[in-house]
Motif scaffolding. Structure first.
Motif, mmCIF file in Angstrom:
data_model
loop_
_atom_site.group_PDB
_atom_site.id
_atom_site.type_symbol
_atom_site.label_atom_id
_atom_site.label_comp_id
_atom_site.label_asym_id
_atom_site.label_seq_id
_atom_site.Cartn_x
_atom_site.Cartn_y
_atom_site.Cartn_z
ATOM 1 N N LEU A 22 22.480 38.733 -23.451
ATOM 2 C CA LEU A 22 23.828 38.174 -23.516
ATOM 3 C C LEU A 22 24.187 37.461 -22.223
ATOM 4 O O LEU A 22 24.780 36.373 -22.241
ATOM 5 N N ARG A 23 23.856 38.043 -21.098
ATOM 6 C CA ARG A 23 24.179 37.415 -19.821
ATOM 7 C C ARG A 23 23.450 36.088 -19.665
ATOM 8 O O ARG A 23 24.014 35.114 -19.130
ATOM 9 N N ARG A 24 22.214 36.033 -20.123
ATOM 10 C CA ARG A 24 21.483 34.765 -20.067
ATOM 11 C C ARG A 24 22.133 33.726 -20.975
ATOM 12 O O ARG A 24 22.282 32.562 -20.594
ATOM 13 N N ALA A 25 22.551 34.158 -22.157
ATOM 14 C CA ALA A 25 23.205 33.224 -23.076
ATOM 15 C C ALA A 25 24.552 32.769 -22.526
ATOM 16 O O ALA A 25 24.901 31.586 -22.587
ATOM 17 N N TRP A 26 25.312 33.701 -21.978
ATOM 18 C CA TRP A 26 26.635 33.356 -21.448
ATOM 19 C C TRP A 26 26.552 32.529 -20.172
ATOM 20 O O TRP A 26 27.526 31.887 -19.788
ATOM 21 N N SER A 27 25.421 32.542 -19.498
ATOM 22 C CA SER A 27 25.285 31.681 -18.323
ATOM 23 C C SER A 27 25.258 30.216 -18.732
ATOM 24 O O SER A 27 25.519 29.328 -17.921
ATOM 25 N N VAL A 28 24.973 29.957 -19.999
ATOM 26 C CA VAL A 28 24.998 28.595 -20.531
ATOM 27 C C VAL A 28 26.394 28.257 -21.046
ATOM 28 O O VAL A 28 26.965 27.217 -20.712
ATOM 29 N N ALA A 29 26.968 29.149 -21.858
ATOM 30 C CA ALA A 29 28.273 28.883 -22.470
ATOM 31 C C ALA A 29 28.938 30.199 -22.825
ATOM 32 O O ALA A 29 28.712 30.730 -23.910
ATOM 33 N N PRO A 30 29.759 30.751 -21.929
ATOM 34 C CA PRO A 30 30.379 32.039 -22.210
ATOM 35 C C PRO A 30 31.472 31.987 -23.260
ATOM 36 O O PRO A 30 31.880 33.019 -23.775
ATOM 37 N N GLY A 31 31.961 30.809 -23.588
ATOM 38 C CA GLY A 31 33.047 30.705 -24.557
ATOM 39 C C GLY A 31 34.293 30.138 -23.898
ATOM 40 O O GLY A 31 34.483 30.259 -22.686
ATOM 41 N N PRO A 32 35.128 29.501 -24.657
ATOM 42 C CA PRO A 32 36.299 28.829 -24.095
ATOM 43 C C PRO A 32 37.197 29.788 -23.319
ATOM 44 O O PRO A 32 37.649 30.795 -23.832
ATOM 45 N N GLY A 33 37.434 29.452 -22.057
ATOM 46 C CA GLY A 33 38.383 30.209 -21.257
ATOM 47 C C GLY A 33 37.956 31.604 -20.864
ATOM 48 O O GLY A 33 38.770 32.377 -20.381
ATOM 49 N N ALA A 34 36.690 31.954 -21.077
ATOM 50 C CA ALA A 34 36.253 33.326 -20.827
ATOM 51 C C ALA A 34 35.304 33.393 -19.643
ATOM 52 O O ALA A 34 34.367 32.607 -19.538
ATOM 53 N N GLY A 35 35.545 34.346 -18.754
ATOM 54 C CA GLY A 35 34.593 34.687 -17.721
ATOM 55 C C GLY A 35 33.973 36.029 -18.053
ATOM 56 O O GLY A 35 34.518 36.793 -18.847
ATOM 57 N N ILE A 36 32.844 36.347 -17.455
ATOM 58 C CA ILE A 36 32.135 37.584 -17.762
ATOM 59 C C ILE A 36 32.099 38.469 -16.529
ATOM 60 O O ILE A 36 31.689 38.029 -15.453
ATOM 61 N N VAL A 37 32.530 39.708 -16.688
ATOM 62 C CA VAL A 37 32.429 40.722 -15.638
ATOM 63 C C VAL A 37 31.436 41.768 -16.131
ATOM 64 O O VAL A 37 31.708 42.486 -17.099
ATOM 65 N N SER A 38 30.281 41.840 -15.498
ATOM 66 C CA SER A 38 29.213 42.735 -15.949
ATOM 67 C C SER A 38 29.241 44.042 -15.169
ATOM 68 O O SER A 38 29.432 44.050 -13.950
ATOM 69 N N THR A 39 29.047 45.154 -15.886
ATOM 70 C CA THR A 39 28.904 46.458 -15.238
ATOM 71 C C THR A 39 27.645 47.130 -15.762
ATOM 72 O O THR A 39 27.183 46.848 -16.875
ATOM 73 N N ALA A 40 27.101 48.021 -14.955
ATOM 74 C CA ALA A 40 25.909 48.768 -15.348
ATOM 75 C C ALA A 40 25.938 50.134 -14.685
ATOM 76 O O ALA A 40 26.544 50.309 -13.624
ATOM 77 N N ARG A 41 25.307 51.102 -15.311
ATOM 78 C CA ARG A 41 25.278 52.453 -14.736
ATOM 79 C C ARG A 41 24.494 52.475 -13.435
ATOM 80 O O ARG A 41 24.763 53.284 -12.562
ATOM 81 N N ARG A 42 23.529 51.583 -13.295
ATOM 82 C CA ARG A 42 22.783 51.449 -12.053
ATOM 83 C C ARG A 42 23.012 50.037 -11.521
ATOM 84 O O ARG A 42 22.875 49.078 -12.258
ATOM 85 N N PRO A 43 23.352 49.910 -10.246
ATOM 86 C CA PRO A 43 23.667 48.580 -9.713
ATOM 87 C C PRO A 43 22.478 47.643 -9.813
ATOM 88 O O PRO A 43 21.324 48.060 -9.693
ATOM 89 N N GLY A 44 22.761 46.386 -10.017
ATOM 90 C CA GLY A 44 21.725 45.378 -10.107
ATOM 91 C C GLY A 44 22.319 44.019 -9.837
ATOM 92 O O GLY A 44 23.534 43.886 -9.668
#
Length: 296
Positions: A22-44
């Motif tokens: 999903l992050r790879r896909a959203w790096s191209v086009a996350p959608g109108p007006g949307a930013g992505i905030v990613s979280t993970a149980r282990r930092p990366g």
């Protein structure tokens, strides 16, 4: 839901296979007006460290100071099958994720479940959202239990849409097995009396990203439960052929199911016209065209 110039989607569980796609896909086009905030149980790279099992209440602090509003949280956090996998943690992780969303004031949550909750189905008609869960595997049972946990948050005023997602190309068992296939050791695929292999409901990674972004930003209320896959199922031999994977037939064992599919009419009606790859070749091409995961 009120319109905003800028709204974020929180992606919890961003380090898993589906999350990375999903992050790879959203790096191209996350959608109108949307930013992505990613979280993970282990930092990366590119993901904030947040463990909903250990510290669900830490999410508001991580999101503090952002100028944009959070439109929705997508919960991918969970345990998938594997040697020694703690599948029993799926329900507590789901509960912790929703606790965190509630503490952060996030009103809409998209919870990623699995078509595995339906069970094998005996090759009957496609599963619809009205079909009761009848999981035949420990993973399916764990996801059913997780669904029950998150559904309780509706009584607290949260909008919780459970997404029973089909096979996501690139994160599915077939393509994981295909990674080790060689001409000298081709992948074995079950062949049924029909002369064909398994048929399953699939969705490409870009298609899934589009669906989730559209649901997160949807102006109206969402259904409590949605099947998520392309409108038509695909044959696994077509996927292997399109991906150029060396493979061979093997007789299907007793009890194997040729067709296990989902009815996605509800999704299509909710998001009419949303472009989704519908053939094996189109899904494979979609995945191959994704850029690498950004470092940050």
């Amino acid at each position: 839901m009120a319109a905003h110039d800028r709204e974020d989607i929180v992606l919890a569980g961003a380090s898993g296979r589906v999350g990375r796609l999903l992050r790879r896909a959203w790096s191209v086009a996350p959608g109108p007006g949307a930013g992505i905030v990613s979280t993970a149980r282990r930092p990366g790279p590119g993901a904030l460290a947040w463990d909903p099992l250990e510290a669900p209440g830490a999410l508001p602090r991580l999101l503090a100071g952002r100028a944009s509003r959070v439109a929705a949280m997508v919960v991918l956090t969970g345990i998938t099958p594997g040697p020694g996998a703690r599948l029993d943690l799926n329900a507590p992780l789901a509960r912790g994720s929703l606790d965190g969303a509630r503490a952060a004031g996030i009103e809409r949550v998209l919870f990623a479940s699995s078509a595995a909750v339906y069970g094998p189905g005996g090759g009957r008609r496609p599963f619809s959202e009205q079909d009761p869960p009848a999981p035949a595997t420990a993973y399916g049972a764990a996801k059913r239990d997780a669904e029950a946990e998150v559904a309780r948050f509706r009584d607290l005023g949260m909008e919780v849409a459970i997404l029973r997602i089909g096979n996501v190309l690139g994160a599915d068992a077939l393509m994981r097995s295909a990674e080790n296939a060689t001409p000298d050791a081709p992948l074995a695929l079950d062949r049924f009396a029909s002369g064909h292999g398994p048929v399953r409901s699939y969705i490409g990674p870009l298609g899934l990203a589009r669906v989730i972004a559209a649901l997160a930003m949807h102006p109206g209320p969402l259904p409590d439960l949605l099947n998520v896959a392309a409108p038509e199922p695909v044959a696994m031999e077509d996927l292997l052929q399109a991906a150029g994977v060396p493979w061979r037939w093997t007789p299907a064992p007793g009890g194997a199911q040729e067709r296990v599919t989902q009815d996605c009419a509800r999704l299509t009606a909710l998001l009419p016209g949303l472009p989704l790859a519908e053939t094996a070749a189109a899904m494979v091409a979609e995945g191959a065209a994704l850029p690498p995961l950004p470092a940050a």
